[in-house]
Design a protein around this motif. Structure first.
Motif, PDB file in Angstrom:
ATOM      1  N   TYR A 112      -4.892   6.166 -31.088  1.00 30.75           N
ATOM      2  CA  TYR A 112      -4.080   5.113 -30.482  1.00 30.75           C
ATOM      3  C   TYR A 112      -2.662   5.661 -30.383  1.00 30.75           C
ATOM      4  N   ILE A 113      -2.113   5.622 -29.193  1.00 28.54           N
ATOM      5  CA  ILE A 113      -0.807   6.244 -28.961  1.00 28.54           C
ATOM      6  C   ILE A 113       0.147   5.214 -28.371  1.00 28.54           C
ATOM      7  N   THR A 114       1.375   5.212 -28.883  1.00 29.16           N
ATOM      8  CA  THR A 114       2.388   4.299 -28.339  1.00 29.16           C
ATOM      9  C   THR A 114       3.299   5.072 -27.383  1.00 29.16           C
ATOM     10  N   TYR A 115       3.416   4.541 -26.175  1.00 29.67           N
ATOM     11  CA  TYR A 115       4.300   5.114 -25.156  1.00 29.67           C
ATOM     12  C   TYR A 115       5.409   4.116 -24.868  1.00 29.67           C
ATOM     13  N   VAL A 116       6.584   4.641 -24.506  1.00 29.93           N
ATOM     14  CA  VAL A 116       7.702   3.782 -24.116  1.00 29.93           C
ATOM     15  C   VAL A 116       8.070   4.116 -22.668  1.00 29.93           C
ATOM     16  N   ALA A 117       8.234   3.074 -21.858  1.00 34.41           N
ATOM     17  CA  ALA A 117       8.661   3.270 -20.468  1.00 34.41           C
ATOM     18  C   ALA A 117      10.163   3.530 -20.467  1.00 34.41           C
ATOM     19  N   VAL A 118      10.586   4.520 -19.717  1.00 36.88           N
ATOM     20  CA  VAL A 118      12.018   4.862 -19.695  1.00 36.88           C
ATOM     21  C   VAL A 118      12.529   4.985 -18.261  1.00 36.88           C
ATOM     22  N   ASP A 119      13.843   4.736 -18.128  1.00 33.38           N
ATOM     23  CA  ASP A 119      14.482   4.905 -16.816  1.00 33.38           C
ATOM     24  C   ASP A 119      14.986   6.349 -16.675  1.00 33.38           C
ATOM     25  N   GLU A 120      15.779   6.587 -15.630  1.00 37.33           N
ATOM     26  CA  GLU A 120      16.226   7.964 -15.383  1.00 37.33           C
ATOM     27  C   GLU A 120      17.127   8.485 -16.488  1.00 37.33           C
ATOM     28  N   ALA A 121      17.795   7.545 -17.188  1.00 34.83           N
ATOM     29  CA  ALA A 121      18.674   7.958 -18.301  1.00 34.83           C
ATOM     30  C   ALA A 121      17.895   8.064 -19.610  1.00 34.83           C
ATOM     31  N   LYS A 122      16.566   7.928 -19.506  1.00 34.66           N
ATOM     32  CA  LYS A 122      15.664   7.989 -20.682  1.00 34.66           C
ATOM     33  C   LYS A 122      15.885   6.827 -21.645  1.00 34.66           C
ATOM     34  N   LYS A 123      16.335   5.693 -21.083  1.00 35.59           N
ATOM     35  CA  LYS A 123      16.499   4.471 -21.886  1.00 35.59           C
ATOM     36  C   LYS A 123      15.271   3.576 -21.690  1.00 35.59           C
ATOM     37  N   PRO A 124      14.831   2.908 -22.787  1.00 32.18           N
ATOM     38  CA  PRO A 124      13.648   2.047 -22.662  1.00 32.18           C
ATOM     39  C   PRO A 124      13.846   0.921 -21.647  1.00 32.18           C
TER      40      PRO A 124
END
Ligand code: COA
Length: 162
Positions: A112-124
């Motif tokens: 089970y893996i947790t991923y975080v969606a990020v914008d171009e600035a690598k912010k969640p």
């Protein structure tokens, strides 16, 4: 990124691989680090497809190598997003193996893996909701909630010890 909910099935991933001589450990079966890379790749693609954004891997839980996969084993790596929280989501990955020419399936690995969606600035950034439809998807959605609580409790207990 659209905010409209999508089904689990819309972002499911299935990848096929064969264990080659360059992928193995000293025991003649697939090297765990190689398998972890395949697992993370499949989970990351599912998370990316669901969110419609870039994602980063945040944490890996319950990664278990259940059986060895010797050279020549054909692998099926299945990944789907179990649940979306706010900016994070849990993907479940399951790897099944079978010998070429045989129908007998073996469970090789799951995680089970947790991923975080990020914008171009690598912010969640927030992820659109996901809709579980089948009874298995609903069970995984519920279990993912319990795993998140356990995961965050463990993280905070580890941070308290620092
Ligand atoms: C992932 C990352 C962007 C998160 O940044 P952050 O400032 O810690 O973000 P937040 O504190 O807002 O947490 C983001 C989400 O992760 C969750 N989270 C934080 N720590 C967690 C952990 N240890 N386990 C599970 N979830 C966790 C938070 O609850 C939050 O989820 P939610 O929005 O769904 O409620 C940052 O840690 C990062 O860039 N890490 C490196 C990623 C990387 O290089 N991965 C390897 C290659 S892809």
């Amino acid at each position: 990124m659209g905010e409209k909910a999508r089904t689990v099935s819309a972002s499911c991933v299935e990848m096929a691989e064969i264990v080659q001589p360059m992928d193995i450990n000293i025991h003649g079966s697939i090297f765990g680090g190689h398998l972890m890379s395949l697992v993370d790749k499949a989970g990351g693609i599912a998370a990316c497809r669901h969110s419609g954004t870039s994602v980063v891997t945040l944490s890996v839980d319950h990664l278990a190598f259940k059986n060895p996969a010797p050279v020549g084993t054909i692998l099926s790596i299945k990944a789907s997003v179990n649940r979306v929280f706010r900016t994070s989501m849990e993907a479940g990955v399951r790897v099944i193996g079978w010998k070429a020419g045989s129908d007998e399936e073996t469970l090789i690995c799951r995680a089970y893996i947790t991923y975080v969606a990020v914008d171009e600035a690598k912010k969640p950034i927030p992820v659109r909701p996901i809709v579980p439809e089948t009874s298995d998807q609903i069970r995984r959605w519920e279990e993912a909630g319990r795993r998140r609580e356990a995961r965050l409790a463990l993280v905070s207990s580890l941070e308290e010890r620092r």
